[in-house]
Design a protein around this motif. Structure first.
Motif, PDB file in Angstrom:
ATOM      1  N   LEU A   1      -5.191   6.742  -0.608  1.00 58.09           N
ATOM      2  CA  LEU A   1      -4.534   5.501  -0.232  1.00 58.09           C
ATOM      3  C   LEU A   1      -4.864   4.423  -1.259  1.00 58.09           C
ATOM      4  O   LEU A   1      -6.024   4.225  -1.598  1.00 58.09           O
ATOM      5  CB  LEU A   1      -5.004   5.051   1.160  1.00 58.09           C
ATOM      6  CG  LEU A   1      -4.526   3.658   1.616  1.00 58.09           C
ATOM      7  CD1 LEU A   1      -3.024   3.660   1.872  1.00 58.09           C
ATOM      8  CD2 LEU A   1      -5.286   3.187   2.854  1.00 58.09           C
TER       9      LEU A   1
ATOM     10  N   GLU B   1       0.824  -1.200   0.000  1.00 58.19           N
ATOM     11  CA  GLU B   1       0.000   0.000   0.000  1.00 58.19           C
ATOM     12  C   GLU B   1       0.865   1.258   0.000  1.00 58.19           C
ATOM     13  O   GLU B   1       2.043   1.226   0.385  1.00 58.19           O
ATOM     14  CB  GLU B   1      -0.962   0.018   1.185  1.00 58.19           C
ATOM     15  CG  GLU B   1      -0.325   0.060   2.547  1.00 58.19           C
ATOM     16  CD  GLU B   1      -1.370   0.059   3.657  1.00 58.19           C
ATOM     17  OE1 GLU B   1      -1.079   0.679   4.705  1.00 58.19           O
ATOM     18  OE2 GLU B   1      -2.442  -0.549   3.494  1.00 58.19           O
ATOM     19  N   ARG B   2       0.243   2.353  -0.426  1.00 58.80           N
ATOM     20  CA  ARG B   2       0.914   3.646  -0.441  1.00 58.80           C
ATOM     21  C   ARG B   2      -0.126   4.753  -0.300  1.00 58.80           C
ATOM     22  O   ARG B   2      -1.206   4.675  -0.884  1.00 58.80           O
ATOM     23  CB  ARG B   2       1.700   3.848  -1.735  1.00 58.80           C
ATOM     24  CG  ARG B   2       2.324   5.244  -1.873  1.00 58.80           C
ATOM     25  CD  ARG B   2       3.125   5.402  -3.144  1.00 58.80           C
ATOM     26  NE  ARG B   2       3.521   6.802  -3.353  1.00 58.80           N
ATOM     27  CZ  ARG B   2       4.579   7.379  -2.805  1.00 58.80           C
ATOM     28  NH1 ARG B   2       5.353   6.667  -1.980  1.00 58.80           N
ATOM     29  NH2 ARG B   2       4.867   8.641  -3.043  1.00 58.80           N
ATOM     30  N   ARG B   3       0.236   5.798   0.448  1.00 57.39           N
ATOM     31  CA  ARG B   3      -0.619   6.970   0.633  1.00 57.39           C
ATOM     32  C   ARG B   3       0.048   8.153  -0.072  1.00 57.39           C
ATOM     33  O   ARG B   3       1.241   8.425   0.133  1.00 57.39           O
ATOM     34  CB  ARG B   3      -0.794   7.282   2.117  1.00 57.39           C
ATOM     35  CG  ARG B   3      -1.841   8.352   2.423  1.00 57.39           C
ATOM     36  CD  ARG B   3      -1.774   8.759   3.895  1.00 57.39           C
ATOM     37  NE  ARG B   3      -1.743   7.583   4.761  1.00 57.39           N
ATOM     38  CZ  ARG B   3      -2.831   6.990   5.241  1.00 57.39           C
ATOM     39  NH1 ARG B   3      -4.020   7.468   4.922  1.00 57.39           N
ATOM     40  NH2 ARG B   3      -2.729   5.942   6.032  1.00 57.39           N
ATOM     41  N   THR B   4      -0.708   8.851  -0.921  1.00 55.92           N
ATOM     42  CA  THR B   4      -0.162  10.000  -1.640  1.00 55.92           C
ATOM     43  C   THR B   4      -0.246  11.256  -0.787  1.00 55.92           C
ATOM     44  O   THR B   4      -0.945  11.298   0.231  1.00 55.92           O
ATOM     45  CB  THR B   4      -0.923  10.234  -2.953  1.00 55.92           C
ATOM     46  OG1 THR B   4      -2.248  10.696  -2.658  1.00 55.92           O
ATOM     47  CG2 THR B   4      -1.012   8.954  -3.771  1.00 55.92           C
TER      48      THR B   4
ATOM     49  N   GLY C   1      -3.652  12.549  -0.100  1.00 52.82           N
ATOM     50  CA  GLY C   1      -4.514  11.833   0.828  1.00 52.82           C
ATOM     51  C   GLY C   1      -5.209  10.622   0.235  1.00 52.82           C
ATOM     52  O   GLY C   1      -6.138  10.076   0.845  1.00 52.82           O
TER      53      GLY C   1
ATOM     54  N   ASN D   1      -8.700   9.403   2.117  1.00 54.90           N
ATOM     55  CA  ASN D   1      -8.445   9.613   3.541  1.00 54.90           C
ATOM     56  C   ASN D   1      -8.500  11.086   3.932  1.00 54.90           C
ATOM     57  O   ASN D   1      -7.901  11.501   4.925  1.00 54.90           O
ATOM     58  CB  ASN D   1      -7.064   9.052   3.928  1.00 54.90           C
ATOM     59  CG  ASN D   1      -7.131   7.553   4.185  1.00 54.90           C
ATOM     60  OD1 ASN D   1      -8.196   7.002   4.462  1.00 54.90           O
ATOM     61  ND2 ASN D   1      -5.998   6.883   4.072  1.00 54.90           N
TER      62      ASN D   1
ATOM     63  N   ARG E   1      -4.410   0.407  -1.646  1.00 50.34           N
ATOM     64  CA  ARG E   1      -4.033  -0.866  -1.033  1.00 50.34           C
ATOM     65  C   ARG E   1      -4.190  -1.951  -2.096  1.00 50.34           C
ATOM     66  O   ARG E   1      -5.292  -2.205  -2.576  1.00 50.34           O
ATOM     67  CB  ARG E   1      -4.921  -1.177   0.174  1.00 50.34           C
ATOM     68  CG  ARG E   1      -4.570  -2.497   0.878  1.00 50.34           C
ATOM     69  CD  ARG E   1      -5.525  -2.767   2.028  1.00 50.34           C
ATOM     70  NE  ARG E   1      -5.284  -4.059   2.651  1.00 50.34           N
ATOM     71  CZ  ARG E   1      -4.452  -4.281   3.663  1.00 50.34           C
ATOM     72  NH1 ARG E   1      -3.770  -3.261   4.170  1.00 50.34           N
ATOM     73  NH2 ARG E   1      -4.291  -5.481   4.175  1.00 50.34           N
TER      74      ARG E   1
END
Length: 545
Positions: free
Chosen positions: A116, A108-111, A114, A138, A118
């Protein structure tokens, strides 16, 4: 290699790409993780949560038995990577949440905005990968996920087999929600010329990408002669399709020559999706099935949405409404003989030829008998021609009356050949695309999907272009001549002599550098016809006059 023509010196071909995006350099360290199941070894990267390598452990890369397995290196344009979404591209670092080497991977990665992503990856029992992507907003406000694309990896030419003139081995296929499979392979070389002309370049661009159709698609496939990547999203499919291709650059071109035609080195494809607005904390889930492996009809025909269309039956067939169904039947029958009767594809081809001969025996026998009756009345036909040589209408009427009296169908002798033509074309298609025959051995033949090439000449025979010794086409020609001499003939004797020379010569020229499996089929067919004719002649000797 592409043909070169003299031109004004060019320092180097323009490295121009039509609509190909530029990705930023990677800033996060890369970690590689592996999923394997005994059929395939997949290597995923934390850069873009993408697939960068696939090793097909059950398929050797070259003819020698100790050759390494086929390896698809996807790093030039990795598979399952997104483009168009800031922070989720091919060089952005993902975090590994879970890794089970036997079959499951979660990253997973969150930019910074905001969003996300997964990603859950599951490897099935053969070559099918399931990817579940959950996009989650998010933030406390609406978040616009712009127009974006997910892609297959680059797939190169299958180097172990030479191209056959006029045949398309590299390509991209897609299937719209309503309609048959569309093949874009023939369009790709033209696109290089189109970009050169539109942008007024000094040379063909090294790579291009284009959208061949505005229609939505259920799935897309990037393929070479024997291997394929098929990407299919769930639900309503994708909103659009993109094709990507790179070409070879020859030493002559680097030295300043200009090429007229692009020789495709590798292809890839992408599925595009329109922009999506996510509300606060709103998730959006999209699931893909990604097949990366052999163009095996037994496997692909078991997948939904007609993904066996990536085999390429239709694009390689003439009279496809007859030949394509026949080719599918022959391939299933060939594999059935191999799996349950004799585990050798050379023997399977011989037995398949025998089965085809038995199935069509009533028709071929009737046609042969018609030819024999035609041969028997040749003296009477000669009399009619002489008697009515000045009146073609009366000659035709007398001929038809003669046929009726002796119960002869003048077209009946054509039936054996007409029956064989669809089967021949169908087997031609099967031998072009069936991976089962790749490196399949039989007697002195090391690969039934290729010419024998027993002895390399070191030069090419003028006009013919033959540069190696292939025995089976010569045996095929010899048996064809014997079979034609034993067969009953009717009509002009001079024309029959010409046919006895032209037909074997034409078949020898056509099949000499083609797959040896097809020459094996035709040689077996001729041999069976010879046996049939000899048995008939033997029976006739014991019949009363």
């Amino acid at each position: 290699a592409p043909a070169a023509e003299e031109a004004d010196p060019v320092a180097e071909p323009a490295d121009v790409t039509a609509a190909v995006e530029a990705e930023p350099a990677a800033i996060a360290p890369e970690t590689l993780v592996t999923l394997t199941n005994g059929h395939v070894v997949l290597q995923f990267s934390t850069h873009g949560a993408s697939l960068v390598n696939a090793t097909l452990v059950r398929y050797r890369d070259a003819l020698p038995l100790d050759s390494v397995p086929v390896e698809l290196d996807l790093r030039g344009r990795s598979a399952l990577a997104y483009s168009g979404i800031s922070g989720l591209g091919e060089t952005d670092g993902f975090e590994i949440v879970q890794h089970d080497e036997a079959g499951r991977l979660v990253m997973e990665r969150r930019t910074r905005e905001g969003l996300l992503l997964r990603r859950e990856v599951s490897l099935g029992s053969n070559y099918l990968v399931t990817v579940r992507d959950a996009f989650i907003n998010n933030t406390g406000a609406n978040l616009d996920v712009g127009q974006h694309q997910i892609r297959t990896g680059l797939i190169p030419q299958e180097h172990a087999h030479e191209d056959f003139a006029g045949m398309i081995n590299m390509g991209v296929d897609s299937q719209p929600p309503a309609g048959s499979v569309e093949n874009w392979g023939a369009m790709i070389p033209k696109q290089f010329k189109k970009v050169r002309d539109e942008q007024e370049l000094a040379a063909l661009p090294r790579e291009v990408s284009f959208r061949p159709s505005p229609k939505p698609v259920n799935w897309v496939a990037a393929k070479n002669k024997y291997f394929v990547q098929i990407l299919m999203p769930d639900g309503d499919g994708a909103d659009w399709l993109e094709v990507f291709a790179r070409r070879d650059v020859s030493p002559a071109e680097l030295a300043g020559a200009r090429v007229k035609d692009a020789h495709i080195a590798s292809v890839a494809a992408g599925l595009g999706f329109n922009a999506q607005v996510l509300g606060p904390s709103e998730p959006y889930v999209r699931t893909y099935e990604f097949y990366i492996g052999p163009k095996n009809y037994g496997i692909l025909s078991g997948l939904s949405h007609g993904r066996e269309g990536a085999m390429g039956f239709e694009e390689n067939a003439y009279l496809d409404f007859i030949v394509v169904p026949t080719a599918k039947i022959l391939l299933r029958l060939l594999n059935g003989i191999h799996d349950h009767v004799w585990a050798n594809y050379g023997v399977a081809i011989i037995l398949l030829t025998l089965i085809v001969k038995i199935v069509f025996w009533p028709i071929t026998h009737k046609g042969t008998e018609s030819m024999r009756r035609m041969a028997a009345i040749q003296p009477l036909m000669a009399e009619i021609r002489e008697k009515h040589k000045d009146n073609p209408q009366k000659m035709q009427q007398a001929m038809m009356a003669l046929y009726k009296e002796h119960k002869i169908n003048p077209l009946g002798g054509c039936l054996p050949m007409l029956v064989q033509i669809p089967v021949f074309f169908a087997l031609f298609v099967v031998l072009r695309i069936a991976i089962e025959l790749r490196f399949a051995e039989f007697l002195w033949i090391g690969d039934l999907s290729a010419p024998e090439r027993l002895i390399e000449f070191g030069f090419a025979i003028p006009l013919l272009g033959w540069d190696a010794l292939n025995i089976l086409p010569l045996l095929m020609t010899a048996t064809m001549i014997i079979q034609m001499r034993l067969s009953p003939t009717a009509g002009d004797p001079q024309q029959q002599k010409i046919m006895m020379i032209m037909m074997p010569a034409m078949m020898l020229f056509f099949l000499y550098n083609f797959a040896s499996g097809l020459a094996l089929y035709w040689t077996t067919q001729n041999t069976l016809m010879i046996v049939q004719q000899l048995l008939y002649k033997q029976r006739q000797k014991h019949k009363p006059a």
